[in-house]
Structure formats: C-alpha cells, structure tokens
Write a protein that holds these residues in place. Structure first.
Motif, PDB file in Angstrom:
ATOM      1  N   UNK A 243       3.377   5.645  -5.933  1.00 38.60           N
ATOM      2  CA  UNK A 243       3.367   5.540  -7.224  1.00 38.60           C
ATOM      3  C   UNK A 243       2.057   6.882  -7.482  1.00 38.60           C
ATOM      4  N   UNK A 244       1.266   6.817  -6.853  1.00 39.87           N
ATOM      5  CA  UNK A 244       0.250   8.015  -7.140  1.00 39.87           C
ATOM      6  C   UNK A 244       0.776   9.318  -7.119  1.00 39.87           C
ATOM      7  N   UNK A 245       1.556   9.545  -5.957  1.00 38.08           N
ATOM      8  CA  UNK A 245       2.102  10.916  -5.778  1.00 38.08           C
ATOM      9  C   UNK A 245       3.397  11.084  -6.447  1.00 38.08           C
ATOM     10  N   UNK A 246       4.017  10.283  -7.364  1.00 31.67           N
ATOM     11  CA  UNK A 246       5.058  10.613  -7.909  1.00 31.67           C
ATOM     12  C   UNK A 246       4.964  11.574  -9.177  1.00 31.67           C
TER      13      UNK A 246
ATOM     14  N   UNK B 275       0.937  -1.154   0.143  1.00 31.37           N
ATOM     15  CA  UNK B 275      -0.060   0.005  -0.181  1.00 31.37           C
ATOM     16  C   UNK B 275       0.846   1.298   0.001  1.00 31.37           C
ATOM     17  N   UNK B 276       2.113   1.035   0.777  1.00 32.46           N
ATOM     18  CA  UNK B 276       2.988   2.402   0.766  1.00 32.46           C
ATOM     19  C   UNK B 276       3.367   2.514  -0.603  1.00 32.46           C
ATOM     20  N   UNK B 277       3.708   1.665  -1.503  1.00 34.11           N
ATOM     21  CA  UNK B 277       4.334   1.649  -2.707  1.00 34.11           C
ATOM     22  C   UNK B 277       3.284   2.230  -3.679  1.00 34.11           C
TER      23      UNK B 277
ATOM     24  N   UNK C  70       6.897  15.050  -9.195  1.00 37.76           N
ATOM     25  CA  UNK C  70       7.851  15.368 -10.192  1.00 37.76           C
ATOM     26  C   UNK C  70       7.497  16.527 -10.958  1.00 37.76           C
ATOM     27  N   UNK C  71       6.454  16.778 -11.201  1.00 37.13           N
ATOM     28  CA  UNK C  71       6.007  18.108 -11.993  1.00 37.13           C
ATOM     29  C   UNK C  71       6.683  19.059 -11.065  1.00 37.13           C
ATOM     30  N   UNK C  72       6.235  19.363  -9.822  1.00 37.04           N
ATOM     31  CA  UNK C  72       6.848  20.437  -8.910  1.00 37.04           C
ATOM     32  C   UNK C  72       8.140  20.352  -9.054  1.00 37.04           C
ATOM     33  N   UNK C  73       8.849  19.336  -8.928  1.00 42.35           N
ATOM     34  CA  UNK C  73      10.660  19.229  -8.785  1.00 42.35           C
ATOM     35  C   UNK C  73      11.037  19.811 -10.186  1.00 42.35           C
ATOM     36  N   UNK C  74      10.326  19.420 -11.290  1.00 43.81           N
ATOM     37  CA  UNK C  74      10.892  20.015 -12.529  1.00 43.81           C
ATOM     38  C   UNK C  74      10.593  21.409 -12.759  1.00 43.81           C
TER      39      UNK C  74
ATOM     40  N   UNK D 191       6.416   4.615 -13.381  1.00 45.04           N
ATOM     41  CA  UNK D 191       4.815   4.445 -13.805  1.00 45.04           C
ATOM     42  C   UNK D 191       4.754   3.177 -14.922  1.00 45.04           C
ATOM     43  N   UNK D 192       5.812   3.118 -15.706  1.00 50.04           N
ATOM     44  CA  UNK D 192       6.157   2.094 -16.838  1.00 50.04           C
ATOM     45  C   UNK D 192       6.155   0.977 -16.187  1.00 50.04           C
ATOM     46  N   UNK D 193       7.096   0.922 -15.092  1.00 50.85           N
ATOM     47  CA  UNK D 193       7.257  -0.366 -14.208  1.00 50.85           C
ATOM     48  C   UNK D 193       6.075  -0.805 -13.576  1.00 50.85           C
TER      49      UNK D 193
END
Length: 332
Positions: free
Chosen positions: A280-283, A274-276, A287-291, A315-317
């Motif tokens: 995954x949902x938050x990534x 569930x943590x994973x 990532x947009x904010x970091x970019x 997400x692809x994985x």
C-alpha cells in the motif's frame, strides 16, 4: 412450443428446453443475466450459431427476480430457437450469487459434462468459440482456459479511450499462462469444481466484483494449469455511458480495490498483513513512475492515468471506501 417447467428446491421456477437429454451433454455454457434482455438475446443468438460437434447446453441464470425480462428472453430461445438447456431465477441478488448458482446447476443437471464455460450477457461469441475452448482444454490437458474479450463500442469511442486497458484482454497470444483473470470468456474442467467447490466464487466479492479474479488466483495457488486461446474470440458491447473518461477512471479505481481485497484474503497472519501495508505504501510512487512511462510511450494521458486510478482505488479501499457496481440500482 411449451417448455417443461418445474420448481427448484428454493421454490423458484426452472424452465427446460423440450426434448433435452441431459446425459448427452458434454459442455455447458453458463450465462448470468441482469436487466439486459436485448443484449442477452444477442448472446444467445451467438451460442445458437456455434459451429461445433460438441453436444452442449446453456444454463441461463436470471438475477432480476422482480422483472425477469432476461428469463422471458431465455424461455423464447429455449422453446423456439433451437437452443438446448435450462433457465431459472436466482433470487439472491449479486454477481457472485448468480455465477455460483449457474455453475452449481450446470454440474448437477448435466452429470457427464466435463467442460463448464461462461459468457456474460453483454457479449457475443464467435462461431468457433466453443470448439476452440474445448479443444484447448482437451489437447493441452488444461484445467482452466481463457480467451480474449474485445470491445464493440455502441458509439464511436473517444480516440483516447479506444485502446484503454480496461477494455482489452490481459493476454494476446495462445499458450500456457500463469492465470486468467475473468469469467467473461472462460472454461473450467469439472475437476476444478470438484477441488475448489461447486459454488467457488467468494460472496464477499458479490457487489464489489472481483470474485472471478479471486477464484482464478486460488486456481493458480492450487497448481491448476491455465491456457489462453487467442482464437476463441468474444466481443463485448460497450454502451455509450462506459465510453467516458469518468467511467474508465472509476473502473481503474475499482480494479485497485479488488486487487487489495484479493491480496488481503491471501495474506494470512501478521507477516502477510505487513506485506500488504508495505505494498500500500509503495503503490503511489510506483503508479507515478508507471504513469509517466506510459505517457512517454503512448502520448495518451487517459491511458497514462490508469495506474494512478488503480492506486487511488487501493488507497480508498484501505480507508474503507469501495464501489459496489453489482448492487441493484448501481451503475457497473
């Protein structure tokens, strides 16, 4: 000068430098190689040029059982150029199999060696590299030691790629660190292998890559002490086909796939899964904010795209799509 030659238990040839006295060796440098004979020659030349009083040997692992061009280079250096050590063929193809075979052979062949180091076959060690790594391990009583691997571009890299994070090390100053991330410039004490196994890299990472990250994650979880030595410099040859935007984007995606695979391995039970899923949902939004932050800070759109590439790989994985750069015939 002829090398001594014997058969391994798997029937593969093993070559040994003349006059080698295994009991005098206190450090071993493992060099896995696959279809890079010219680069391997540069790697071995840098090891032969080490300025050190530490008695050391090299273990070259040829992972191209059919071609064996690297084995031919290693035999020349062991027979004619003053390097002490062994060279053999690992017939099980893949990054993890080659590294594991090298570690296991190093510890079996050199029973007094406490320091097991590794360098890749596209890298060149600075003259004081081995001394700096061993001194840190002994002076800091560290279990694991890492150092920087910096790029040496074969051709001028596009300006937007020259400082891309896929080419530069994770740490930039000497001192204790939570963990190191790669085997391209590392030292492990024998006690690490006694604790985690003499073939410590997990074969599930054989073609994806990331077996080293998983291994060092296990070292951290086991409470082993890691230390970084900024002075233990290694340079990595970056061929022209890697100094391309498409390649660094693919590399970012592979990092994301590796991160997820390591996370999954160390997330047992329903709560871990569930943590994973939550990660995954938050990534993507993260990532947009970091970019955006990276673009504002650096003005470099390629570097800013890196968090997006990493998230895309994750997400692809999740969807079951992974690169396999260490399978024969694939680009790395």
């Amino acid at each position: 000068m002829e090398l001594s030659r014997s058969e391994t238990s798997a029937g593969a040839e093993l070559f040994q430098s003349p006059g080698l006295i295994a009991e005098t060796v206190l450090a071993v440098v493992v060099v896995p190689t696959f279809r890079r004979p010219a680069m391997l020659a540069e790697t071995l030349a840098s090891l032969a040029a080490q300025r050190t009083a530490v008695p050391f040997a090299v273990v070259v692992v040829e992972n191209d059982a059919a071609g064996r061009a690297g084995l031919a280079v290693a035999r020349k250096w062991l027979a004619e150029c003053g390097l002490q050590g062994l060279a053999f063929v690992e017939t099980a193809q893949g990054n993890v199999h080659a590294i594991n075979a090298g570690f296991a052979r190093a510890m079996a062949a050199f029973p007094r060696a406490d320091h097991i180091l590794m360098i890749d076959d596209d890298e060149v060690a600075s003259p004081g590299w081995l001394d700096a790594m061993v001194a840190a391990a002994e002076g800091q009583d560290a279990d694991v030691v890492g150092g920087p691997v910096v790029p040496r571009f074969r051709e001028d890299a596009p300006r937007l790629l020259a400082r891309h994070p896929v080419f530069w090390p994770s740490h930039n100053r000497s001192g204790p660190v939570p963990m190191i991330y790669g085997t391209g410039n590392c030292l492990m004490r024998r006690r690490v292998f006694d604790r985690l196994g003499h073939r410590p890299l997990d074969p599930r990472f054989n073609f994806l890559g990331g077996g080293d990250m998983d291994f060092f994650t296990r070292c951290r979880r086991a409470g082993l002490r890691a230390f970084w030595v900024q002075e233990a410099l290694i340079t990595e040859t970056v061929p022209a086909d890697r100094a391309r935007i498409a390649w660094v984007l693919r590399r970012g995606m592979r990092i994301g796939s590796i991160n997820r695979a390591v996370d999954l391995k160390h997330a047992p039970g329903l709560s871990g899964r569930l943590r994973i899923i939550a990660k995954d949902m938050a990534i993507v939004p993260l990532a947009v904010l970091r970019s955006v932050g990276t673009l504002i800070r650096t003005g470099n759109p390629v570097v800013a795209a890196h968090p997006l590439a990493v998230s895309a790989g994750r997400i692809a994985a999740w969807a079951g799509v992974e690169q396999q750069p260490y399978r024969a015939g694939n680009a790395s």
